[in-house]
Design a protein around this motif. Structure first.
Motif, PDB file in Angstrom:
ATOM      1  N   LEU A 312       0.915  -1.181   0.040  1.00 45.12           N
ATOM      2  CA  LEU A 312       0.094   0.174   0.023  1.00 45.12           C
ATOM      3  C   LEU A 312       0.753   1.180  -0.073  1.00 45.12           C
ATOM      4  O   LEU A 312       1.518   1.317   0.691  1.00 45.12           O
ATOM      5  N   VAL A 313       0.844   1.944  -1.093  1.00 46.91           N
ATOM      6  CA  VAL A 313       2.009   3.249  -1.109  1.00 46.91           C
ATOM      7  C   VAL A 313       0.836   4.307  -1.088  1.00 46.91           C
ATOM      8  O   VAL A 313      -0.044   4.536  -1.614  1.00 46.91           O
ATOM      9  N   LEU A 314       1.240   5.353  -0.103  1.00 50.23           N
ATOM     10  CA  LEU A 314       0.494   6.656  -0.058  1.00 50.23           C
ATOM     11  C   LEU A 314       1.610   7.842  -0.370  1.00 50.23           C
ATOM     12  O   LEU A 314       2.780   7.768   0.173  1.00 50.23           O
ATOM     13  N   LEU A 315       1.275   8.502  -1.390  1.00 48.86           N
ATOM     14  CA  LEU A 315       2.077   9.708  -1.496  1.00 48.86           C
ATOM     15  C   LEU A 315       1.353  10.771  -1.067  1.00 48.86           C
ATOM     16  O   LEU A 315       0.375  11.268  -1.325  1.00 48.86           O
ATOM     17  N   LEU A 375       6.008  12.789   1.212  1.00 50.78           N
ATOM     18  CA  LEU A 375       6.344  11.757   1.913  1.00 50.78           C
ATOM     19  C   LEU A 375       6.039  10.495   1.003  1.00 50.78           C
ATOM     20  O   LEU A 375       4.750  10.583   0.621  1.00 50.78           O
ATOM     21  N   PHE A 376       6.889   9.770   0.741  1.00 47.72           N
ATOM     22  CA  PHE A 376       6.298   8.205  -0.071  1.00 47.72           C
ATOM     23  C   PHE A 376       6.164   7.355   1.285  1.00 47.72           C
ATOM     24  O   PHE A 376       7.275   6.795   1.543  1.00 47.72           O
ATOM     25  N   VAL A 377       5.108   6.733   1.573  1.00 47.26           N
ATOM     26  CA  VAL A 377       4.750   6.000   2.538  1.00 47.26           C
ATOM     27  C   VAL A 377       4.452   4.675   1.865  1.00 47.26           C
ATOM     28  O   VAL A 377       3.561   4.362   1.266  1.00 47.26           O
ATOM     29  N   LEU A 378       5.343   3.681   2.173  1.00 49.69           N
ATOM     30  CA  LEU A 378       5.196   2.302   1.858  1.00 49.69           C
ATOM     31  C   LEU A 378       4.872   1.300   2.944  1.00 49.69           C
ATOM     32  O   LEU A 378       5.887   1.114   3.873  1.00 49.69           O
ATOM     33  N   THR A 379       3.838   0.469   2.872  1.00 53.56           N
ATOM     34  CA  THR A 379       3.655  -0.739   3.827  1.00 53.56           C
ATOM     35  C   THR A 379       3.546  -1.808   3.085  1.00 53.56           C
ATOM     36  O   THR A 379       2.688  -1.971   2.035  1.00 53.56           O
ATOM     37  N   HIS A 380       4.271  -2.833   3.369  1.00 61.24           N
ATOM     38  CA  HIS A 380       4.316  -4.048   2.782  1.00 61.24           C
ATOM     39  C   HIS A 380       2.862  -4.666   3.356  1.00 61.24           C
ATOM     40  O   HIS A 380       2.659  -4.833   4.271  1.00 61.24           O
ATOM     41  N   VAL A 381       2.245  -5.602   2.304  1.00 66.87           N
ATOM     42  CA  VAL A 381       1.141  -6.373   2.158  1.00 66.87           C
ATOM     43  C   VAL A 381       1.128  -7.639   1.543  1.00 66.87           C
ATOM     44  O   VAL A 381       1.979  -7.679   0.611  1.00 66.87           O
ATOM     45  N   THR A 385      -4.503 -12.717  -4.153  1.00 62.47           N
ATOM     46  CA  THR A 385      -4.646 -14.358  -4.477  1.00 62.47           C
ATOM     47  C   THR A 385      -5.687 -15.007  -5.307  1.00 62.47           C
ATOM     48  O   THR A 385      -6.422 -16.008  -4.721  1.00 62.47           O
ATOM     49  N   ASP A 386      -6.274 -14.321  -6.286  1.00 65.14           N
ATOM     50  CA  ASP A 386      -7.214 -14.613  -7.222  1.00 65.14           C
ATOM     51  C   ASP A 386      -8.562 -14.821  -6.578  1.00 65.14           C
ATOM     52  O   ASP A 386      -9.131 -15.877  -6.747  1.00 65.14           O
ATOM     53  N   GLY A 387      -8.669 -13.909  -5.624  1.00 61.43           N
ATOM     54  CA  GLY A 387      -9.946 -14.254  -4.923  1.00 61.43           C
ATOM     55  C   GLY A 387     -10.086 -15.258  -3.690  1.00 61.43           C
ATOM     56  O   GLY A 387     -11.286 -15.241  -3.562  1.00 61.43           O
ATOM     57  N   LYS A 388      -9.004 -15.700  -3.671  1.00 61.91           N
ATOM     58  CA  LYS A 388      -9.069 -16.733  -2.399  1.00 61.91           C
ATOM     59  C   LYS A 388      -9.068 -16.023  -1.160  1.00 61.91           C
ATOM     60  O   LYS A 388      -9.096 -16.833   0.064  1.00 61.91           O
ATOM     61  N   PHE A 423      -1.609   3.852  -4.107  1.00 62.28           N
ATOM     62  CA  PHE A 423      -1.552   2.780  -4.963  1.00 62.28           C
ATOM     63  C   PHE A 423      -1.664   1.442  -4.211  1.00 62.28           C
ATOM     64  O   PHE A 423      -1.254   1.484  -3.015  1.00 62.28           O
ATOM     65  N   THR A 424      -2.647   0.532  -4.630  1.00 61.80           N
ATOM     66  CA  THR A 424      -2.812  -0.632  -3.961  1.00 61.80           C
ATOM     67  C   THR A 424      -2.177  -1.772  -4.808  1.00 61.80           C
ATOM     68  O   THR A 424      -1.966  -1.434  -5.815  1.00 61.80           O
ATOM     69  N   PRO A 425      -2.154  -3.088  -4.262  1.00 59.22           N
ATOM     70  CA  PRO A 425      -1.926  -4.257  -4.904  1.00 59.22           C
ATOM     71  C   PRO A 425      -2.669  -4.280  -6.363  1.00 59.22           C
ATOM     72  O   PRO A 425      -2.067  -4.871  -7.270  1.00 59.22           O
ATOM     73  N   GLU A 426      -3.999  -4.163  -6.097  1.00 59.60           N
ATOM     74  CA  GLU A 426      -4.792  -3.970  -7.427  1.00 59.60           C
ATOM     75  C   GLU A 426      -4.232  -3.182  -8.284  1.00 59.60           C
ATOM     76  O   GLU A 426      -4.301  -3.583  -9.810  1.00 59.60           O
ATOM     77  N   ASP A 427      -3.904  -1.998  -8.160  1.00 59.27           N
ATOM     78  CA  ASP A 427      -3.195  -1.081  -8.947  1.00 59.27           C
ATOM     79  C   ASP A 427      -2.001  -1.475  -9.552  1.00 59.27           C
ATOM     80  O   ASP A 427      -1.876  -1.276 -10.596  1.00 59.27           O
ATOM     81  N   LEU A 428      -1.302  -1.858  -8.880  1.00 57.22           N
ATOM     82  CA  LEU A 428       0.299  -2.308  -9.378  1.00 57.22           C
ATOM     83  C   LEU A 428      -0.067  -3.356 -10.334  1.00 57.22           C
ATOM     84  O   LEU A 428       0.666  -3.364 -11.458  1.00 57.22           O
ATOM     85  N   GLU A 429      -0.868  -4.666  -9.829  1.00 58.43           N
ATOM     86  CA  GLU A 429      -1.126  -5.478 -11.002  1.00 58.43           C
ATOM     87  C   GLU A 429      -1.833  -5.089 -12.482  1.00 58.43           C
ATOM     88  O   GLU A 429      -1.385  -5.564 -13.452  1.00 58.43           O
ATOM     89  N   SER A 430      -2.766  -4.181 -12.035  1.00 60.37           N
ATOM     90  CA  SER A 430      -3.284  -3.494 -13.382  1.00 60.37           C
ATOM     91  C   SER A 430      -2.319  -2.591 -14.272  1.00 60.37           C
ATOM     92  O   SER A 430      -2.250  -3.009 -15.368  1.00 60.37           O
ATOM     93  N   LEU A 431      -1.490  -1.838 -13.648  1.00 56.92           N
ATOM     94  CA  LEU A 431      -0.678  -1.170 -14.310  1.00 56.92           C
ATOM     95  C   LEU A 431       0.606  -1.709 -14.647  1.00 56.92           C
ATOM     96  O   LEU A 431       0.992  -1.615 -15.975  1.00 56.92           O
ATOM     97  N   TYR A 432       1.026  -2.753 -14.140  1.00 58.68           N
ATOM     98  CA  TYR A 432       2.481  -3.414 -14.375  1.00 58.68           C
ATOM     99  C   TYR A 432       2.550  -4.755 -14.640  1.00 58.68           C
ATOM    100  O   TYR A 432       3.610  -5.477 -15.168  1.00 58.68           O
ATOM    101  N   GLY A 433       1.314  -5.400 -14.300  1.00 57.71           N
ATOM    102  CA  GLY A 433       1.011  -7.043 -14.736  1.00 57.71           C
ATOM    103  C   GLY A 433       1.903  -7.946 -13.767  1.00 57.71           C
ATOM    104  O   GLY A 433       1.979  -9.316 -14.169  1.00 57.71           O
ATOM    105  N   PRO A 434       2.456  -7.534 -12.674  1.00 56.18           N
ATOM    106  CA  PRO A 434       3.072  -8.637 -11.870  1.00 56.18           C
ATOM    107  C   PRO A 434       2.221  -9.592 -11.018  1.00 56.18           C
ATOM    108  O   PRO A 434       1.026  -9.264 -10.657  1.00 56.18           O
ATOM    109  N   ASN A 435       2.773 -10.850 -11.057  1.00 59.52           N
ATOM    110  CA  ASN A 435       1.933 -11.859 -10.549  1.00 59.52           C
ATOM    111  C   ASN A 435       1.619 -11.241  -8.974  1.00 59.52           C
ATOM    112  O   ASN A 435       2.229 -11.334  -8.124  1.00 59.52           O
ATOM    113  N   GLY A 436       0.397 -11.225  -8.798  1.00 61.64           N
ATOM    114  CA  GLY A 436      -0.380 -11.050  -7.292  1.00 61.64           C
ATOM    115  C   GLY A 436      -0.124  -9.415  -7.027  1.00 61.64           C
ATOM    116  O   GLY A 436      -0.338  -9.155  -6.029  1.00 61.64           O
ATOM    117  N   GLY A 437       0.269  -8.666  -8.091  1.00 58.56           N
ATOM    118  CA  GLY A 437       0.528  -7.260  -7.575  1.00 58.56           C
ATOM    119  C   GLY A 437       1.970  -7.257  -6.886  1.00 58.56           C
ATOM    120  O   GLY A 437       2.484  -6.135  -6.282  1.00 58.56           O
TER     121      GLY A 437
END
Length: 501
Positions: A312-315, A375-381, A385-388, A423-437
């Motif tokens: 979870l990224v907060l600018l 402030l670039f604020v990053l919290t790892h999450v 997991t494909d709806g799991k 930016f959320t994991p969903e945003d990261l996956e949509s923008l850049y395509g990495p597995n699971g964001g």
């Protein structure tokens, strides 16, 4: 003789470095990117006078960038200005303890003396241990595209393999050296440069401590996005054919060989070699024909290679400066074992997360208006997991993050915010395509994959290769940039072997 051709899918750092190296090796290169700009997760956002690097904020091992530019007869310093950052990190603990991390040995010993006796011996022994690890990596991990243990053994004697501390995890090793909760938590967190769990990742990754304390951490004047812009300039000089705003729809396959790609507009681009900067698992899922062989390979990779954490990224642009903060800051959790267990084992955001804050304006006043902070604020999450699992309420988790930062000293942070983007994991996956964001590609796990990554050479198709965080040597700016160079080396090696045959 007809010039060899190559297509690179994706203009992240791994893709761009591959394109640069292949061009230097004589290929006519076409780089195809779905977004409107170069850089992938290395990106930039601006608003109300604030500028933010939205992805990587710390540069280590600048020699990797220097090596890339030198490979095509250029000098990095002609394109960007790299500056050391000191102190490297400022760290905050829940009980009020505060430690600065610095590459200046006397200063680092003074900091450690706040929480432990005899810091000199402890730090000297640990740095020697981590330097040995780094130097071993320079003989193999950072020099060749390593696929598995067999590959690794071909570059090392047994005595060297044993020096890699193969029976221990990162956390077990730091505990042996320090037996101190503050220093263990601090040094264990270095493995988050590659998004992995210190309680399960192999001890060889402790070499990241030497990467930072021995070699230093750096910032690029004008913002980290300058790296992407510099690579863009270099590719223009090398006449790489760059196609932005051009999503790739599928790989073009003839028999068991990839011979090109087709874009969403239906245009087919043919090439002798195709390199995917999109991670291997998403590439097989989205771009490859869904044959039984592809499905089997995808399933095998998913079982062995879990995605790293997402974030979870907060600018946040604030109307005041928080003077207690340096360029890089970490607000640690009270219970790190519980934090990592929740994220990696239970697949849920930590109740009490470690929070990173980067303020590039500390080193570069052009990044924020006078008297204000960016402030670039990053919290790892956990990764998606494909709806799991049930969806996460990111508004609620943002509140948890802000409340923690205010509790640990950033008084009135909430009221000071005048610009915000998320930016959320969903945003990261949509923008850049990495597995699971995923932010960093593949998680290193001593048991499931031994710390190895997905092979850079496709195990399904001839003519298909991969570069980026999911391939060797892994995630982070230097690693993904190096992955592109090592993938280009692998292509050159395969080409020579084909001629011999």
């Amino acid at each position: 003789m007809k010039q060899k051709t190559a297509i690179v899918v994706g203009a992240g750092l791994g893709g761009m470095s591959t394109a640069i190296r292949l061009s230097g090796d004589g290929y006519k290169v076409k780089l195809i990117e779905k977004n409107s700009n170069l850089g992938g997760k290395l990106n930039r956002r601006e608003g109300k006078g604030f500028t933010f690097d939205t992805g990587p904020s710390i540069l280590t091992m600048p020699w990797v960038l220097e090596q890339l530019f030198e490979s095509v007869h250029r000098k990095l310093e002609d394109y960007i200005t790299v500056e050391r950052v000191e102190p490297q990190w400022r760290t905050f603990f829940e009980d009020g303890t505060q430690l600065d991390v610095t590459s200046d040995l006397p200063s680092m010993l003074e900091e450690m003396a706040k929480v432990t006796d005899r810091p000199n011996r402890k730090l000297t022994d640990f740095l020697s241990y981590t330097q040995d690890m780094y130097e071993l990596c320079m003989k193999s991990f950072y020099k060749y595209s390593i696929q598995d243990l067999k590959d690794l053994k071909s570059h090392h004697k047994l005595s060297e393999l044993l020096k890699m501390d193969p029976l221990n995890t990162v956390a077990k090793s730091t505990h042996k050296h320090f037996d101190n909760k503050y220093l263990e938590q601090l040094f264990n967190f270095f493995v988050m440069y590659v998004g992995s769990n210190p309680y399960s990742s192999p001890a060889i990754l402790n070499q990241l401590v030497y990467v930072q304390l021995g070699l230093g951490i750096h910032y690029v004047k004008g913002g980290m996005y300058q790296i992407a812009e510099a690579m863009g300039r270099l590719m223009d000089e090398l006449r790489v054919d760059i196609h932005l705003n051009t999503p790739v729809q599928r790989l073009v396959v003839e028999g068991e060989t990839v011979v090109g790609v087709e874009t969403e507009e239906g245009v087919v681009h043919e090439a002798d070699v195709v390199v995917s900067n999109l991670e291997a698992i998403p590439a097989y899922r989205r771009l490859a024909p869904q044959t039984s062989k592809v499905k089997k390979e995808t399933k095998t990779l998913q079982k062995k290679f879990d995605p790293t954490v997402s974030g979870l990224v907060l600018l946040l642009g604030t109307d005041k400066k928080f003077d207690q903060l340096k360029h890089h800051n970490f607000f640690f959790s009270e219970d790190p074992e519980k934090e990592f267990k929740q994220i990696f084992d239970q697949g849920k955001p930590a109740d009490d997360p470690t929070i990173y804050i980067g303020i590039s304006a500390r080193s570069d006043e052009t990044q924020a208006p006078e008297g204000k902070d960016n402030l670039f604020v990053l919290t790892h999450v956990p990764p998606l997991t494909d709806g799991k699992r049930k969806p996460i309420d990111w508004d609620q988790y943002r509140e948890l993050v802000i409340e923690k930062l205010e509790r640990m000293g950033l008084t009135d942070l909430r009221d000071s915010i005048e610009f915000e983007y998320r930016f959320t994991p969903e945003d990261l996956e949509s923008l850049y395509g990495p597995n699971g964001g995923s932010i960093y590609g593949i998680a290193a796990d001593r048991k499931s994959n031994g710390g190895f990554k997905i092979p850079s050479r496709s195990q399904v198709y001839d003519g298909l290769y991969f570069a980026g965080g999911s391939t060797h040597p892994g995630g982070g700016v230097p690693m993904v940039t190096l992955s592109g160079q090592l993938t280009a080396d692998l292509i050159k090696e395969d080409e020579k072997n084909a001629v011999k045959q």
